[in-house]
Design an enzyme around this catalytic site. Structure first.
Site, PDB file in Angstrom:
ATOM      1  N   GLN A   1      34.597  46.258  51.612  1.00  0.00           N
ATOM      2  CA  GLN A   1      33.977  46.891  49.793  1.00  0.00           C
ATOM      3  C   GLN A   1      32.032  47.020  50.033  1.00  0.00           C
ATOM      4  O   GLN A   1      31.664  45.964  50.294  1.00  0.00           O
ATOM      5  CB  GLN A   1      34.545  45.885  48.842  1.00  0.00           C
ATOM      6  CG  GLN A   1      33.542  46.219  47.580  1.00  0.00           C
ATOM      7  CD  GLN A   1      33.847  44.597  46.653  1.00  0.00           C
ATOM      8  OE1 GLN A   1      33.526  44.236  46.527  1.00  0.00           O
ATOM      9  NE2 GLN A   1      34.818  45.086  45.696  1.00  0.00           N
TER      10      GLN A   1
ATOM     11  N   TYR B   1      26.833  45.050  39.045  1.00  0.00           N
ATOM     12  CA  TYR B   1      26.272  45.324  39.840  1.00  0.00           C
ATOM     13  C   TYR B   1      25.425  46.695  39.627  1.00  0.00           C
ATOM     14  O   TYR B   1      25.541  47.037  38.758  1.00  0.00           O
ATOM     15  CB  TYR B   1      26.963  45.103  41.243  1.00  0.00           C
ATOM     16  CG  TYR B   1      27.192  43.333  41.945  1.00  0.00           C
ATOM     17  CD1 TYR B   1      26.168  42.641  41.865  1.00  0.00           C
ATOM     18  CD2 TYR B   1      28.682  43.307  41.910  1.00  0.00           C
ATOM     19  CE1 TYR B   1      26.629  41.760  41.306  1.00  0.00           C
ATOM     20  CE2 TYR B   1      28.266  41.526  41.787  1.00  0.00           C
ATOM     21  CZ  TYR B   1      27.975  41.196  41.338  1.00  0.00           C
ATOM     22  OH  TYR B   1      28.250  39.686  41.338  1.00  0.00           O
TER      23      TYR B   1
ATOM     24  N   ARG C   1      36.083  50.464  42.885  1.00  0.00           N
ATOM     25  CA  ARG C   1      36.817  49.635  42.133  1.00  0.00           C
ATOM     26  C   ARG C   1      35.496  49.745  40.956  1.00  0.00           C
ATOM     27  O   ARG C   1      34.080  49.274  40.633  1.00  0.00           O
ATOM     28  CB  ARG C   1      36.442  47.946  42.570  1.00  0.00           C
ATOM     29  CG  ARG C   1      36.312  46.970  41.584  1.00  0.00           C
ATOM     30  CD  ARG C   1      37.079  45.798  42.385  1.00  0.00           C
ATOM     31  NE  ARG C   1      37.807  44.487  42.587  1.00  0.00           N
ATOM     32  CZ  ARG C   1      37.685  43.962  41.974  1.00  0.00           C
ATOM     33  NH1 ARG C   1      37.381  42.994  42.243  1.00  0.00           N
ATOM     34  NH2 ARG C   1      38.924  42.973  41.607  1.00  0.00           N
TER      35      ARG C   1
ATOM     36  N   ARG D   1      41.959  34.869  43.596  1.00  0.00           N
ATOM     37  CA  ARG D   1      41.837  33.911  43.763  1.00  0.00           C
ATOM     38  C   ARG D   1      43.623  32.908  44.938  1.00  0.00           C
ATOM     39  O   ARG D   1      43.129  32.245  46.088  1.00  0.00           O
ATOM     40  CB  ARG D   1      41.874  32.749  42.797  1.00  0.00           C
ATOM     41  CG  ARG D   1      40.289  33.366  42.435  1.00  0.00           C
ATOM     42  CD  ARG D   1      40.375  32.534  40.696  1.00  0.00           C
ATOM     43  NE  ARG D   1      40.664  33.796  40.560  1.00  0.00           N
ATOM     44  CZ  ARG D   1      41.514  33.213  39.036  1.00  0.00           C
ATOM     45  NH1 ARG D   1      40.431  32.343  38.485  1.00  0.00           N
ATOM     46  NH2 ARG D   1      42.126  34.022  38.134  1.00  0.00           N
TER      47      ARG D   1
HETATM   48  C1  FMN Z   1      35.338  33.455  45.129  1.00  0.00           C
HETATM   49  C2  FMN Z   1      35.126  34.928  44.331  1.00  0.00           C
HETATM   50  C3  FMN Z   1      34.407  35.709  45.048  1.00  0.00           C
HETATM   51  C4  FMN Z   1      34.661  37.381  44.431  1.00  0.00           C
HETATM   52  N1  FMN Z   1      33.774  38.252  45.228  1.00  0.00           N
HETATM   53  C5  FMN Z   1      33.624  39.440  44.526  1.00  0.00           C
HETATM   54  C6  FMN Z   1      33.408  40.841  45.501  1.00  0.00           C
HETATM   55  O1  FMN Z   1      32.440  40.445  47.109  1.00  0.00           O
HETATM   56  N2  FMN Z   1      33.567  41.866  45.454  1.00  0.00           N
HETATM   57  C7  FMN Z   1      34.381  42.184  43.698  1.00  0.00           C
HETATM   58  O2  FMN Z   1      34.681  43.337  43.552  1.00  0.00           O
HETATM   59  N3  FMN Z   1      34.862  41.041  43.096  1.00  0.00           N
HETATM   60  C8  FMN Z   1      34.989  39.772  43.398  1.00  0.00           C
HETATM   61  N4  FMN Z   1      34.899  38.878  42.794  1.00  0.00           N
HETATM   62  C9  FMN Z   1      36.645  39.264  41.609  1.00  0.00           C
HETATM   63  C10 FMN Z   1      38.029  39.060  42.428  1.00  0.00           C
HETATM   64  O3  FMN Z   1      38.019  39.870  43.140  1.00  0.00           O
HETATM   65  C11 FMN Z   1      38.316  39.512  41.734  1.00  0.00           C
HETATM   66  O4  FMN Z   1      38.612  40.383  40.595  1.00  0.00           O
HETATM   67  C12 FMN Z   1      38.775  38.183  40.459  1.00  0.00           C
HETATM   68  O5  FMN Z   1      39.197  37.032  40.898  1.00  0.00           O
HETATM   69  C13 FMN Z   1      40.307  38.137  40.030  1.00  0.00           C
HETATM   70  O6  FMN Z   1      41.262  37.875  40.223  1.00  0.00           O
HETATM   71  P1  FMN Z   1      42.085  37.149  40.132  1.00  0.00           P
HETATM   72  O7  FMN Z   1      42.952  36.875  38.901  1.00  0.00           O
HETATM   73  O8  FMN Z   1      43.903  37.603  41.563  1.00  0.00           O
HETATM   74  O9  FMN Z   1      41.771  36.098  41.150  1.00  0.00           O
HETATM   75  C14 FMN Z   1      35.508  37.174  42.914  1.00  0.00           C
HETATM   76  C15 FMN Z   1      36.239  36.414  42.715  1.00  0.00           C
HETATM   77  C16 FMN Z   1      35.951  34.927  43.581  1.00  0.00           C
HETATM   78  C17 FMN Z   1      37.287  33.899  42.593  1.00  0.00           C
END
Ligand code: FMN
Length: 348
Positions: A78, A159, A206, A298
């Site tokens: 990414q 971002y 994304r 998560r």
């Molecule tokens: C610890 C953490 C770090 C994340 N870092 C990024 C990231 O680097 N890039 C990004 O596009 N989304 C990031 N996200 C968002 C996740 O990709 C995802 O969209 C979000 O956790 C919701 O999905 P979920 O409900 O399955 O967890 C992050 C989320 C968490 C919890």
């Protein structure tokens, strides 16, 4: 597996053997999207995150991609530029972070000394924009050399690219601001730069159409992202990956789901849905033809063998928020338990 910043890469942004172990543990995901990875030194807004702009970082990623491939997985890198979500203490020579416009975010970035309020950024000069776009070209080239299976351009999350797209953060009056085609121009040019470095089927994008994290918003997300989805369709990319919620983990809202349905129809290609999914919702939305693939975030932090657990209906480990971003060690990173061996091949 959705991209997740884990802040465990050290100061140099060079991925380590521990990072390789973490990703290899999760290789059964099918497709892993790596944590956001800085395309240049100025792209940085979160300490201890990896980069993909020098030889050492490329070499560090090589051990990650090798480990994932050896375990039978695939991994995209990414590509990240934080824009205004940074602080001068993290910028080369203490410079101000850059953004489409000098609008201070009501947000925090993660420095080596903990969270700090973001600075008021410096608005990019028109002549600087081609140089920024070129950073994505070089990063794509390096990702390819490092053995990744593709790249995902992060155009959401509040971002840099998102800051160009949305009108709360883009106040420009030149070709990169104002109308929706103008605000989308930066993203489109980044996509075209990546395509120069690799074929379109190795490139995903994304977006977070309704995302408000990092103090971002748009007055008409439906019109803006309909345009984006239609424009991106023309490139025959690997996929469009959509964060479908305002804030990850917030309850899903019907109005947003209607917008996502519209985008799913407008985008002619593979649509990945994400945010707040459990297995049941994922299957339902796929059966209703509202997504081709679902990314889980998560749940993958806490369950390296999430796919196997889904297959056999096993209980899931709960993720520990306090170790999501921790700057260092293996605790809450590579130590989440797998199912015992004898449950690996059972069917449920
Ligand atoms: C610890 C953490 C770090 C994340 N870092 C990024 C990231 O680097 N890039 C990004 O596009 N989304 C990031 N996200 C968002 C996740 O990709 C995802 O969209 C979000 O956790 C919701 O999905 P979920 O409900 O399955 O967890 C992050 C989320 C968490 C919890």
């Amino acid at each position: 597996m959705a991209p997740m910043t884990r802040c465990r890469t050290g100061r140099t942004g060079v991925p380590t053997a521990m990072n390789a172990e973490y990703y290899a543990q999760r290789a059964s995901a099918g497709l892993i999207i790596s944590e956001a990875t800085n395309v240049s030194p100025e792209a940085l807004g979160f300490a201890f995150t990896p980069g993909i702009y020098n030889d050492e970082q490329e070499g560090g990623w090589r051990q990650v991609t090798d480990a994932v491939h050896a375990a039978g997985g695939k991994i995209f890198c990414q590509l990240w530029h934080v824009g205004r979500i940074s602080h001068s203490s993290m910028q080369p020579n203490g410079m101000l972070p850059v953004a489409p416009s000098a609008v201070k975010p009501d947000a925090r970035c993660f420095t080596e000394n903990g969270f700090k309020s973001c600075a008021t950024p410096r608005a990019l000069e028109l002549e600087e924009i081609p140089g920024l776009i070129e950073q994505f070209f070089h990063a794509t080239k390096r990702a390819r050399q490092a053995g990744f299976d593709g790249v995902e351009i992060l155009a959401g999350g509040g971002y840099l690219i998102d800051q160009f797209l949305k009108d709360k953060t883009n106040r420009r009056t030149d070709d990169y601001g104002g109308s929706i085609p103008n605000r989308s121009r930066f993203l489109i040019e980044v996509v075209e730069a990546a395509i120069k470095a690799w074929s379109p089927d190795h490139i995903g994008v994304r977006i977070s159409p309704v995302g408000t994290v990092n103090d971002i918003d748009d007055s008409n997300p439906e019109e803006l992202f309909s345009h984006v989805a239609e424009q991106l369709s023309a490139y025959e990319l690997a996929y469009l990956h959509v964060m479908e919620n305002t804030v990850p983990g917030s309850p899903r809202e019907d109005t947003y789901d209607l917008l996502m349905e519209k985008l799913r129809k407008l985008y002619k290609g593979v649509y990945i849905g994400n945010s707040g999914y459990d297995l049941k919702l994922a299957i339902n939305r796929q059966q209703d033809n509202l997504a081709d693939l679902i990314a889980f975030g998560r749940p993958f932090i806490a369950n390296p063998d999430l796919v196997q657990r889904f297959k056999i209906g096993a209980a899931l480990n709960e993720p520990d928020n306090s170790t999501f971003y921790d700057g260092g060690g293996s605790v809450g990173y590579t130590d989440y338990p797998f199912l015992p061996n004898d449950s690996v091949w059972s069917t449920g």
